[in-house]
Design a protein around this motif. Structure first.
Motif, PDB file in Angstrom:
ATOM      1  N   ALA A  13       0.872  -1.174   0.000  1.00 39.74           N
ATOM      2  CA  ALA A  13       0.000   0.000   0.000  1.00 39.74           C
ATOM      3  C   ALA A  13       0.906   1.220   0.000  1.00 39.74           C
ATOM      4  O   ALA A  13       1.467   1.607   1.024  1.00 39.74           O
ATOM      5  CB  ALA A  13      -0.915  -0.009   1.226  1.00 39.74           C
ATOM      6  N   GLY A  42      -5.451   4.102   1.069  1.00 42.05           N
ATOM      7  CA  GLY A  42      -5.968   3.263   2.140  1.00 42.05           C
ATOM      8  C   GLY A  42      -7.300   2.610   1.850  1.00 42.05           C
ATOM      9  O   GLY A  42      -7.560   1.484   2.283  1.00 42.05           O
ATOM     10  N   ALA A  45      -6.594  -0.326  -0.263  1.00 44.05           N
ATOM     11  CA  ALA A  45      -5.975  -1.383   0.551  1.00 44.05           C
ATOM     12  C   ALA A  45      -7.046  -2.204   1.263  1.00 44.05           C
ATOM     13  O   ALA A  45      -7.008  -3.438   1.236  1.00 44.05           O
ATOM     14  CB  ALA A  45      -5.003  -0.778   1.565  1.00 44.05           C
ATOM     15  N   LEU A  46      -8.001  -1.531   1.878  1.00 38.45           N
ATOM     16  CA  LEU A  46      -9.059  -2.255   2.590  1.00 38.45           C
ATOM     17  C   LEU A  46      -9.971  -3.003   1.630  1.00 38.45           C
ATOM     18  O   LEU A  46     -10.395  -4.120   1.924  1.00 38.45           O
ATOM     19  CB  LEU A  46      -9.849  -1.286   3.476  1.00 38.45           C
ATOM     20  CG  LEU A  46      -9.052  -0.771   4.680  1.00 38.45           C
ATOM     21  CD1 LEU A  46      -9.782   0.385   5.354  1.00 38.45           C
ATOM     22  CD2 LEU A  46      -8.753  -1.887   5.668  1.00 38.45           C
ATOM     23  N   LEU A  66       2.955  -1.385   4.417  1.00 37.34           N
ATOM     24  CA  LEU A  66       2.001  -0.283   4.537  1.00 37.34           C
ATOM     25  C   LEU A  66       2.700   1.056   4.737  1.00 37.34           C
ATOM     26  O   LEU A  66       3.424   1.243   5.721  1.00 37.34           O
ATOM     27  CB  LEU A  66       1.073  -0.565   5.726  1.00 37.34           C
ATOM     28  CG  LEU A  66      -0.015   0.433   6.039  1.00 37.34           C
ATOM     29  CD1 LEU A  66      -1.051   0.491   4.913  1.00 37.34           C
ATOM     30  CD2 LEU A  66      -0.692   0.059   7.357  1.00 37.34           C
ATOM     31  N   LYS A  73      -7.338   7.561   2.839  1.00 35.94           N
ATOM     32  CA  LYS A  73      -7.322   6.954   4.174  1.00 35.94           C
ATOM     33  C   LYS A  73      -5.868   6.634   4.469  1.00 35.94           C
ATOM     34  O   LYS A  73      -5.222   5.912   3.731  1.00 35.94           O
ATOM     35  CB  LYS A  73      -8.181   5.688   4.202  1.00 35.94           C
ATOM     36  CG  LYS A  73      -8.317   5.091   5.602  1.00 35.94           C
ATOM     37  CD  LYS A  73      -9.237   3.891   5.619  1.00 35.94           C
ATOM     38  CE  LYS A  73     -10.673   4.259   5.532  1.00 35.94           C
ATOM     39  NZ  LYS A  73     -11.399   4.329   6.790  1.00 35.94           N
ATOM     40  N   ASP A  77      -5.027   4.589   9.851  1.00 37.15           N
ATOM     41  CA  ASP A  77      -6.461   4.234   9.823  1.00 37.15           C
ATOM     42  C   ASP A  77      -6.654   2.837   9.238  1.00 37.15           C
ATOM     43  O   ASP A  77      -7.484   2.062   9.716  1.00 37.15           O
ATOM     44  CB  ASP A  77      -7.261   5.258   9.018  1.00 37.15           C
ATOM     45  CG  ASP A  77      -7.393   6.591   9.735  1.00 37.15           C
ATOM     46  OD1 ASP A  77      -7.252   6.633  10.971  1.00 37.15           O
ATOM     47  OD2 ASP A  77      -7.642   7.610   9.053  1.00 37.15           O
ATOM     48  N   VAL A  78      -5.888   2.522   8.203  1.00 34.74           N
ATOM     49  CA  VAL A  78      -5.947   1.176   7.613  1.00 34.74           C
ATOM     50  C   VAL A  78      -5.526   0.143   8.647  1.00 34.74           C
ATOM     51  O   VAL A  78      -6.198  -0.870   8.853  1.00 34.74           O
ATOM     52  CB  VAL A  78      -5.054   1.081   6.354  1.00 34.74           C
ATOM     53  CG1 VAL A  78      -4.944  -0.358   5.861  1.00 34.74           C
ATOM     54  CG2 VAL A  78      -5.580   1.996   5.249  1.00 34.74           C
ATOM     55  N   GLU A  81      -8.187  -0.472  11.263  1.00 29.78           N
ATOM     56  CA  GLU A  81      -9.314  -1.266  10.769  1.00 29.78           C
ATOM     57  C   GLU A  81      -8.957  -2.734  10.586  1.00 29.78           C
ATOM     58  O   GLU A  81      -9.714  -3.620  10.960  1.00 29.78           O
ATOM     59  CB  GLU A  81      -9.839  -0.699   9.446  1.00 29.78           C
ATOM     60  CG  GLU A  81     -10.695   0.524   9.649  1.00 29.78           C
ATOM     61  CD  GLU A  81     -11.482   0.902   8.415  1.00 29.78           C
ATOM     62  OE1 GLU A  81     -12.084   0.003   7.790  1.00 29.78           O
ATOM     63  OE2 GLU A  81     -11.507   2.103   8.101  1.00 29.78           O
TER      64      GLU A  81
END
Length: 146
Positions: A13, A42, A45-46, A66, A73, A77-78, A81
């Motif tokens: 990411a 981000g 990525a999610l 990462l 994002k 934050d990634v 989560e």
């Protein structure tokens, strides 16, 4: 990762095209067969990790690299989560970023990053750090089977 001949799935990411290129080159020089998947923010990525939308048939990564400073994002934050998601929390996450901030380092570990590395500025240093990552995560460390 018990089989040494298994192709390793890596999610990068990273929004900086130069750093993406350096990571690709470093992994090409490594000794492990790998598939590098790249997302540039981000949210992507999610989506990749949750197999949403265009990523519905993507493999589960064995390792996530990462960056913290991404659009839409950010990396923290990634990290927050995915480390609170029961389906994703066991995937090792290495924060690979340009930030040397003690606050960023502390926060990343509070959010359960598995490692925090500052990107080297020169090509040889970048190659060395990626090769060491590859060796550590896929030859030294014992990871659970998914």
């Amino acid at each position: 990762m018990s089989a040494p001949d298994k192709t390793v799935e890596i999610l990068l990411a990273e929004d900086n095209p130069g750093d993406v290129m350096l990571t690709k080159k470093a992994l090409e020089q490594g000794k492990l067969a790998n598939n590098l998947h790249v997302v540039t923010d981000g949210i992507e990525a999610l989506d990749f990790l949750r197999q949403n939308g265009e990523y519905d048939d993507t493999p589960r990564p064995d390792l996530i690299l990462l960056d913290l400073n991404m659009p839409r994002k950010d990396g923290q934050d990634v990290l927050k989560e995915l480390k609170t998601d029961d389906d994703l929390c066991r995937i090792p996450v290495v924060v690979l970023t340009s930030s040397e901030s003690e606050e960023d380092i502390a926060k990343s570990y509070e959010l359960n990053a598995n490692a925090y590395l500052t990107k080297p500025v020169d090509f040889d240093g970048f190659i060395e750090i990626v090769n060491r990552l590859e060796n550590f995560w896929f030859k030294v460390v014992k990871l659970p089977e998914e």
